[in-house]
Every structure is written in C-alpha cells, then in structure tokens.
Design a protein around this motif. Sequence first.
Motif, mmCIF file in Angstrom:
data_model
loop_
_atom_site.group_PDB
_atom_site.id
_atom_site.type_symbol
_atom_site.label_atom_id
_atom_site.label_comp_id
_atom_site.label_asym_id
_atom_site.label_seq_id
_atom_site.Cartn_x
_atom_site.Cartn_y
_atom_site.Cartn_z
ATOM 1 N N MET A 58 0.836 -1.193 0.000
ATOM 2 C CA MET A 58 0.000 0.000 0.000
ATOM 3 C C MET A 58 0.871 1.243 0.000
ATOM 4 O O MET A 58 1.816 1.331 0.751
ATOM 5 C CB MET A 58 -0.891 0.022 1.261
ATOM 6 N N ARG A 59 0.547 2.209 -0.886
ATOM 7 C CA ARG A 59 1.263 3.462 -0.881
ATOM 8 C C ARG A 59 0.350 4.517 -0.301
ATOM 9 O O ARG A 59 -0.577 4.980 -0.932
ATOM 10 C CB ARG A 59 1.682 3.857 -2.301
ATOM 11 N N ASP A 60 0.573 4.905 0.934
ATOM 12 C CA ASP A 60 -0.256 5.918 1.557
ATOM 13 C C ASP A 60 0.094 7.292 1.013
ATOM 14 O O ASP A 60 1.074 7.482 0.312
ATOM 15 C CB ASP A 60 -0.056 5.910 3.089
ATOM 16 N N ILE A 61 -0.731 8.258 1.364
ATOM 17 C CA ILE A 61 -0.523 9.614 0.901
ATOM 18 C C ILE A 61 0.837 10.105 1.366
ATOM 19 O O ILE A 61 1.209 9.938 2.512
ATOM 20 C CB ILE A 61 -1.644 10.524 1.416
ATOM 21 N N SER A 62 1.563 10.730 0.459
ATOM 22 C CA SER A 62 2.919 11.173 0.750
ATOM 23 C C SER A 62 2.909 12.400 1.646
ATOM 24 O O SER A 62 1.879 12.930 1.992
ATOM 25 C CB SER A 62 3.636 11.503 -0.554
ATOM 26 N N ARG A 63 4.119 12.874 1.973
ATOM 27 C CA ARG A 63 4.226 14.009 2.887
ATOM 28 C C ARG A 63 3.444 15.203 2.393
ATOM 29 O O ARG A 63 2.854 15.933 3.167
ATOM 30 C CB ARG A 63 5.690 14.402 3.060
ATOM 31 N N ARG A 64 3.448 15.438 1.068
ATOM 32 C CA ARG A 64 2.724 16.611 0.612
ATOM 33 C C ARG A 64 1.234 16.361 0.553
ATOM 34 O O ARG A 64 0.453 17.269 0.337
ATOM 35 C CB ARG A 64 3.247 17.104 -0.728
ATOM 36 N N GLY A 65 0.805 15.114 0.743
ATOM 37 C CA GLY A 65 -0.613 14.846 0.839
ATOM 38 C C GLY A 65 -1.107 14.825 2.258
ATOM 39 O O GLY A 65 -2.294 14.722 2.504
ATOM 40 N N MET A 66 -0.217 14.899 3.221
ATOM 41 C CA MET A 66 -0.618 14.838 4.620
ATOM 42 C C MET A 66 -0.915 16.234 5.134
ATOM 43 O O MET A 66 -0.054 17.092 5.158
ATOM 44 C CB MET A 66 0.503 14.223 5.468
ATOM 45 N N ILE A 67 -2.160 16.469 5.514
ATOM 46 C CA ILE A 67 -2.508 17.777 6.051
ATOM 47 C C ILE A 67 -2.965 17.597 7.485
ATOM 48 O O ILE A 67 -3.895 18.225 7.953
ATOM 49 C CB ILE A 67 -3.621 18.447 5.255
ATOM 50 N N GLY A 68 -2.321 16.721 8.198
ATOM 51 C CA GLY A 68 -2.664 16.558 9.596
ATOM 52 C C GLY A 68 -3.832 15.634 9.829
ATOM 53 O O GLY A 68 -4.698 15.920 10.647
ATOM 54 N N PRO A 113 15.901 23.754 4.759
ATOM 55 C CA PRO A 113 17.286 23.571 4.295
ATOM 56 C C PRO A 113 17.397 23.703 2.775
ATOM 57 O O PRO A 113 16.454 23.401 2.032
ATOM 58 C CB PRO A 113 17.617 22.145 4.744
ATOM 59 N N ARG A 114 18.540 24.148 2.327
ATOM 60 C CA ARG A 114 18.790 24.260 0.891
ATOM 61 C C ARG A 114 18.580 22.908 0.209
ATOM 62 O O ARG A 114 19.043 21.879 0.685
ATOM 63 C CB ARG A 114 20.218 24.762 0.649
ATOM 64 N N GLY A 115 17.834 22.933 -0.889
ATOM 65 C CA GLY A 115 17.583 21.723 -1.662
ATOM 66 C C GLY A 115 16.438 20.877 -1.144
ATOM 67 O O GLY A 115 16.066 19.881 -1.778
ATOM 68 N N ALA A 116 15.872 21.239 0.018
ATOM 69 C CA ALA A 116 14.779 20.441 0.595
ATOM 70 C C ALA A 116 13.513 20.619 -0.226
ATOM 71 O O ALA A 116 13.279 21.662 -0.844
ATOM 72 C CB ALA A 116 14.523 20.855 2.041
ATOM 73 N N SER A 117 12.690 19.593 -0.215
ATOM 74 C CA SER A 117 11.393 19.661 -0.884
ATOM 75 C C SER A 117 10.494 18.580 -0.313
ATOM 76 O O SER A 117 10.951 17.466 -0.054
ATOM 77 C CB SER A 117 11.548 19.455 -2.392
ATOM 78 N N ASP A 118 9.227 18.904 -0.119
ATOM 79 C CA ASP A 118 8.267 17.902 0.327
ATOM 80 C C ASP A 118 7.605 17.182 -0.837
ATOM 81 O O ASP A 118 6.692 16.382 -0.638
ATOM 82 C CB ASP A 118 7.213 18.541 1.239
ATOM 83 N N SER A 132 3.543 21.683 6.302
ATOM 84 C CA SER A 132 3.506 21.449 7.745
ATOM 85 C C SER A 132 4.865 21.763 8.349
ATOM 86 O O SER A 132 5.847 21.996 7.635
ATOM 87 C CB SER A 132 3.124 19.992 8.050
ATOM 88 N N GLY A 133 4.905 21.781 9.665
ATOM 89 C CA GLY A 133 6.164 22.015 10.370
ATOM 90 C C GLY A 133 6.571 23.473 10.352
ATOM 91 O O GLY A 133 5.856 24.356 9.883
ATOM 92 N N ARG A 134 7.760 23.721 10.842
ATOM 93 C CA ARG A 134 8.260 25.087 10.966
ATOM 94 C C ARG A 134 8.363 25.791 9.607
ATOM 95 O O ARG A 134 8.165 27.003 9.491
ATOM 96 C CB ARG A 134 9.639 25.068 11.640
ATOM 97 N N GLY A 135 8.671 25.048 8.578
ATOM 98 C CA GLY A 135 8.894 25.655 7.268
ATOM 99 C C GLY A 135 7.662 25.789 6.407
ATOM 100 O O GLY A 135 7.773 26.146 5.222
ATOM 101 N N THR A 136 6.475 25.528 6.953
ATOM 102 C CA THR A 136 5.253 25.564 6.151
ATOM 103 C C THR A 136 5.050 26.900 5.447
ATOM 104 O O THR A 136 5.359 27.971 5.997
ATOM 105 C CB THR A 136 4.025 25.258 7.024
ATOM 106 N N VAL A 137 4.480 26.840 4.264
ATOM 107 C CA VAL A 137 4.182 28.059 3.510
ATOM 108 C C VAL A 137 3.163 28.926 4.231
ATOM 109 O O VAL A 137 3.045 30.124 3.939
ATOM 110 C CB VAL A 137 3.678 27.727 2.099
#
Length: 441
Positions: A1-11, A142-147, A183-188
């Motif tokens: 099973m592939r659950d929703i990825s980090r960018r699909g997780m809204i809490g 961080p530089r180069g990071a991406s969700d 999500s997290g400290r870096g959220t848009v």
Amino acid sequence: MRDISRRGMIGFGAGAAAGLGLAACGSAGQQSAGHGDGPQGGGRPGAPEHPGAPEHPLGDGSTAFTGRQPGRIAEPVPLEPGETPPQFVVFSWDGAGEVGTGLFSRFLELARDHDAHMTFFLSGLYLLPESKKRLYSPPNNPRGASDIGYLTDDHIRTTLKLLRQAWLEGHEIGTHFNGHFCSGRGTVANWTPAQWRSEIDQAKAFVKEWRTNSGWTDLPALPFDYDKELIGGRTPCLLGQGNLLPTVRELGWRYDASSSGGLQVWPRKRQGLWDLPLQAMPFPGRGFEVLSMDYNILANQSVNSTNAPAYRHPAWRTQATESYIAGFKRAYETNRAPFFVGNHFEEWNGGIYMDAVENAFKHIAREKEKGADVRLVSFREFVDWVDVQKPEVVAGLQSLDVGQEPAGGWKAFLGGAGAGTRTGTGTGAGTGTERGPGEAA
C-alpha cells in the motif's frame, strides 16, 4: 500500500480538513514502481506548432517569445443588456509534471478532442534536475529540501515537451511554486511576503533557465515569455494566501486560486486580484458538501489511504463523477457561477479520480456540443472575460447566492443597466452540520 505522501498529509491524525477548506497534492516524483514513461513525443502526432511565428529567444534560450498564443478563444466582449452569462468551467492541475503515468498527455488529448482549455499550475522544481537541487533555497527550510520529489531527467524532458504542447494548444501555464511545504516550521502558511517573492523568483528561474541547469541543447525552447505568461497560481495545500497577495499584486498577477474553500457564487476581488477558490459542491449520498478537488473527495472516501480495497472503487468513482456533475448542473441551471475544479496527475485508488474527472469533463463537453453556452476555459480566459464586463453587471452577478436563479429570468435581471437585485433565497451552500471523515469545522 502506498499511503498519501508528505505533501498529501494535512494533519489527518489531528482531524484536519479534507472536505472543505484544505487541499493537498499527490506524490509526483515518488511513484511506485511498474509504470512506464508517458509518450515522449508530447502526445498525438501532428500537434500544432506555431506556424510562421518568429521566435525570439529569451535569456539562455530556455524560453522564447513567439507572439500571441495560438488556440486562445476570441477576444471577450461585454454582455448585452438582458443577455444570459455563459457557464464557465475551469479544470486545473496542481504540480503539472509528467511522472511516467501518461496522465498529462491523457488530459491534453481530452481537452483537444473537445476544443477546451485548462490551467496547469507548474511546480518549478519539476524542471530542475535533482543533481542541481542545491540551487533551490526554500524559505525556512534547508537548501535543496522539498516535500515533493524531484523528477528524473527523463521525466523532466517529457514534462518540457508537454508544457510546450500545452501552451501551443491554448492552455495556461500558472505556478504551484516549488517545494510544497504544508507542515512544520517551514510551512508556507508562515511565509512572509518577502519569502513568497523569493519562492516565486526561484520558480520562474527554474522555468526560464532549465537549459542552463540541465545542459540540454536538443530540446526546443518553451514558446512563451514566463514573465508575461504567469498571472496566477495556487499555493500548496491552499495555505499562505494572506501574505502571498501583496507580493503577487506588485508582480502584476491578475488572480489567485489559493483560497481555502469557497462557494459556487460569482467571485470577487481580494487585494486587487480575482479570488478564484475551489468550491463546495454536492456530495451525492452524504449530508455535507465537498471541496471541488480530487484529493478532498478521496479524503472523504478512503481517509488517509490512496490504495483502498478495490471492491470500493466502482462506487467511489461513480460518487466522484456525480459530485462534479452536480456542481456543474447546480451552477448552470441557476446563478451561472463559474465552476472551478482542481486535480492532480495521480492514480490514487486505482485511478478512479482521473476517470471521474474525465467522465464529468465529457458530460460537460456534451452539453456544450449540444448547443449550451458552456465554456471550458483556463483561469486566464475567465478573468479576461470578467474584466471586460460592466461593473454593474458584475455586481449583479455577485449578488446571486448559491443555487439562486435570477429574479424574473436573465432578461429582466441583467436588463437595462445590467444590475440585478438579490431577492428570495437560494439553495445555500448546504454545508450543514454533518462532517465527513477528516473534515474540520
């Protein structure tokens, strides 16, 4: 099973919104194994180029000015007194990259078959090779990071070909920004106007400098000036619009599609830009409405799984299709509010949401082909139309509630000066008190 990825997780664990108010993107660039690449040649052979148009390379030659976009609809004109407004429908896509599923090509072909246009909100990182990811400096991250995942080189090349094809066929290329931090400290959600400006500048640079960043010289330039093409976008998870708007107003944008959920009414301007939200639409079989996006339908069906048991898929596909059609029908038969739909190139739950979008699109296109004044357009084309209308006509349209027909019919309502008066009550948004799985207040 592939659950929703980090960018699909809204809490989900905290019961965050999935029905009304929030939306997410999928996991492009992180697809499960087993998919072949989509068409490398950009779709159907013979896709129109820009015959006879002079090409003026811009910058490093990644983009070029080629004149007026081919395929665009005729210049809009103001409504005549008493004229019924068209029914506008905008299908839009978040991320807009090809990741080997063939979905980008599939929906370009669908639009071509029905003489329709869409808006593709491109994630800038989808044109940046992962080997160059440190060129991206995301605010508060961080530089180069991406969700979201970076695309493979082959998928970037295919995405470039399909973006070129899309623009030449009259579609709009907007932006979904870059790293999709929800999500997290870096959220848009917490970015300042200055940080949004940095994100936009980088998103544009990745489009305008893909040739330098990749070293590829065997692909043609994107045939548009992105500084002029880019007039709107949608933020990740519909977050951060408040601080985004002052920045994009200075950049000359004309609309934003990042509101956290709206109603099926005629839009208004916010801080000088047209505010074009996803909308609450009927959700057949349920006592509440759902946001007009594939992800939000999924979240009210399989909650946090993108691979629920297959026996559930047929009923969910039907429910999703009927939801889109009900939203279209409610607007078309009453206030003629534009209907805005958001999607992702994802195969969640066996691809049922892609099937639902296609089925609903074909239903709407058939109404147009039977003679109804239905216009399947991009956001750019919609704001072009509304911007040429008389202010009193726009005010009259804005006075209509969800599901409210104009008093005395359109001829009376927009007769004379064109300003209608709101009388009676509409059906309302129907948000009710019941909430679906994962839906917040």
